[in-house]
Write a protein that holds these residues in place. Sequence first.
Motif, PDB file in Angstrom:
ATOM      1  N   ILE A   1       0.832  -1.205   0.000  1.00 53.99           N
ATOM      2  CA  ILE A   1       0.000   0.000   0.000  1.00 53.99           C
ATOM      3  C   ILE A   1       0.865   1.252   0.000  1.00 53.99           C
ATOM      4  O   ILE A   1       1.978   1.257   0.504  1.00 53.99           O
ATOM      5  CB  ILE A   1      -1.032   0.018   1.148  1.00 53.99           C
ATOM      6  CG1 ILE A   1      -0.341  -0.040   2.496  1.00 53.99           C
ATOM      7  CG2 ILE A   1      -2.032  -1.116   1.032  1.00 53.99           C
ATOM      8  CD1 ILE A   1      -1.256   0.315   3.615  1.00 53.99           C
TER       9      ILE A   1
ATOM     10  N   LEU B   1      -4.315   3.479   7.078  1.00 51.44           N
ATOM     11  CA  LEU B   1      -4.643   2.059   6.978  1.00 51.44           C
ATOM     12  C   LEU B   1      -5.524   1.617   8.148  1.00 51.44           C
ATOM     13  O   LEU B   1      -6.448   0.824   7.978  1.00 51.44           O
ATOM     14  CB  LEU B   1      -3.370   1.210   6.927  1.00 51.44           C
ATOM     15  CG  LEU B   1      -3.609  -0.307   6.917  1.00 51.44           C
ATOM     16  CD1 LEU B   1      -4.391  -0.720   5.680  1.00 51.44           C
ATOM     17  CD2 LEU B   1      -2.310  -1.070   6.982  1.00 51.44           C
TER      18      LEU B   1
ATOM     19  N   ASP C   1     -11.225  -3.857  -1.786  1.00 56.90           N
ATOM     20  CA  ASP C   1     -10.413  -2.659  -2.004  1.00 56.90           C
ATOM     21  C   ASP C   1     -11.052  -1.395  -1.428  1.00 56.90           C
ATOM     22  O   ASP C   1     -11.616  -0.569  -2.142  1.00 56.90           O
ATOM     23  CB  ASP C   1     -10.129  -2.469  -3.498  1.00 56.90           C
ATOM     24  CG  ASP C   1      -9.029  -1.434  -3.723  1.00 56.90           C
ATOM     25  OD1 ASP C   1      -8.564  -0.854  -2.722  1.00 56.90           O
ATOM     26  OD2 ASP C   1      -8.644  -1.210  -4.877  1.00 56.90           O
TER      27      ASP C   1
ATOM     28  N   ASP D   1      -9.410   1.041  -0.068  1.00 54.95           N
ATOM     29  CA  ASP D   1      -8.325   2.014   0.118  1.00 54.95           C
ATOM     30  C   ASP D   1      -8.781   3.468   0.137  1.00 54.95           C
ATOM     31  O   ASP D   1      -8.138   4.318   0.728  1.00 54.95           O
ATOM     32  CB  ASP D   1      -7.269   1.862  -0.994  1.00 54.95           C
ATOM     33  CG  ASP D   1      -6.458   0.594  -0.825  1.00 54.95           C
ATOM     34  OD1 ASP D   1      -6.559  -0.021   0.250  1.00 54.95           O
ATOM     35  OD2 ASP D   1      -5.727   0.217  -1.755  1.00 54.95           O
ATOM     36  N   TYR D   2      -9.872   3.763  -0.576  1.00 52.27           N
ATOM     37  CA  TYR D   2     -10.291   5.167  -0.695  1.00 52.27           C
ATOM     38  C   TYR D   2     -11.467   5.516   0.216  1.00 52.27           C
ATOM     39  O   TYR D   2     -12.006   6.613   0.126  1.00 52.27           O
ATOM     40  CB  TYR D   2     -10.679   5.478  -2.151  1.00 52.27           C
ATOM     41  CG  TYR D   2      -9.552   5.236  -3.122  1.00 52.27           C
ATOM     42  CD1 TYR D   2      -8.485   6.139  -3.215  1.00 52.27           C
ATOM     43  CD2 TYR D   2      -9.521   4.094  -3.921  1.00 52.27           C
ATOM     44  CE1 TYR D   2      -7.433   5.914  -4.088  1.00 52.27           C
ATOM     45  CE2 TYR D   2      -8.465   3.860  -4.799  1.00 52.27           C
ATOM     46  CZ  TYR D   2      -7.430   4.772  -4.872  1.00 52.27           C
ATOM     47  OH  TYR D   2      -6.387   4.552  -5.725  1.00 52.27           O
TER      48      TYR D   2
ATOM     49  N   TYR E   1       0.167   4.294   1.296  1.00 57.28           N
ATOM     50  CA  TYR E   1      -0.155   5.330   2.278  1.00 57.28           C
ATOM     51  C   TYR E   1       0.256   4.824   3.657  1.00 57.28           C
ATOM     52  O   TYR E   1       0.659   3.663   3.798  1.00 57.28           O
ATOM     53  CB  TYR E   1      -1.642   5.711   2.221  1.00 57.28           C
ATOM     54  CG  TYR E   1      -2.611   4.543   2.238  1.00 57.28           C
ATOM     55  CD1 TYR E   1      -2.991   3.956   3.445  1.00 57.28           C
ATOM     56  CD2 TYR E   1      -3.139   4.023   1.060  1.00 57.28           C
ATOM     57  CE1 TYR E   1      -3.877   2.881   3.470  1.00 57.28           C
ATOM     58  CE2 TYR E   1      -4.020   2.953   1.085  1.00 57.28           C
ATOM     59  CZ  TYR E   1      -4.382   2.390   2.289  1.00 57.28           C
ATOM     60  OH  TYR E   1      -5.253   1.337   2.317  1.00 57.28           O
TER      61      TYR E   1
ATOM     62  N   VAL F   1      -9.058   2.378   7.411  1.00 53.81           N
ATOM     63  CA  VAL F   1      -9.621   1.415   6.457  1.00 53.81           C
ATOM     64  C   VAL F   1      -9.890   0.077   7.153  1.00 53.81           C
ATOM     65  O   VAL F   1     -10.956  -0.530   6.981  1.00 53.81           O
ATOM     66  CB  VAL F   1      -8.664   1.224   5.245  1.00 53.81           C
ATOM     67  CG1 VAL F   1      -9.187   0.162   4.294  1.00 53.81           C
ATOM     68  CG2 VAL F   1      -8.465   2.546   4.510  1.00 53.81           C
TER      69      VAL F   1
END
Length: 333
Positions: free
Chosen positions: A39, A46, A224, A226-227, A41, A49
């Motif tokens: 990843i 994390l 996913d 991630d965002y 970031y 998330v």
Amino acid sequence: MMREFEIERQFNVKIEVLKANKGVYYLKTNKGERCLKKINYGPQKLLFVYGAKEHLINNGFKGVDKYFLNIDGEPYALVNEDLYTLSEWIDGRECDFHNIEEVKLAARTLARLHEASKGYDPPENSKLKSDLGRWTHLMNKRIKSFDKMRDMVRKKNNKNNFDLLYLKSMEFYKEIGKKALKTLEESEYMKLCEIAENEKSFCHHDFTYHNIILDGNNDCNVIDFDYCKREVRTFDISNFMIKVLKRVDWDINFAKAIIESYNDVSPFLDSEYKVLYAYLQFPQRYWRLANRYYYNEVNWGQNTFGNKIESIINEQESMLKFLEEFKNVYNLE
């Protein structure tokens, strides 16, 4: 290899097979199939998330790529300053956005995800991600950037195909952007942001075909995250709708099917239709492509950029027709 050894040690698994697969790694381990991902970031983001996924699972939304913890109870491995996550490998196929039944299933899944997201308190040491209240500012900024990019093009001595297409089309998209901003300003956007803030809900923010996996039982899984961030749910819905609509020539029936299916699970408030319309109006794809091109965000070849802007421009008529129909169907002024 050092990396594999560290992954094995920190996650306490034995890797039997490791294969690159669309930006992640498929692992077969002594404890089953896993997805390994590097990843880009930091650990605080994390943890937001990780907490979001755990919150969904605890609220009955089980179809996510759950993270595994390392030997210290953290959801990542640190290898040479790089962060890696290990999650469940979800076997299945990507959602087909040309298939209206699968699109309806995805819409119901998104509604269930949003419902299950409510009440999320991120872990203490995580970084809260939020776009609540930011969209009038973001739209404004992006509308202004159309002129900045045009000025950059004008200064270029050798203009290529992309530059010429941009110069020819940017006024059209700038005007549509202004209309979208006006729609948003006249809507109850800030009130909806307040509701989302109080509900402590969040959005996936990248709800598209390759993150919607249908397994053998035809259950819908979402991967996913991630965002993911705090956001009004109409953003997620509009983003998903546009990803579908651009593949089906802006067919209003797909938009109606998405809204009806979502409503079956979690009914819209009357005020949400106008905000959704503002997001559908805003030329986000066009802006993003030009932004990527002029600020060198992606190293695609000239042809790819040229083809992409051309295909967006070719949709103008269908898109305008769709926006008019949408406005009529949902009685928007």
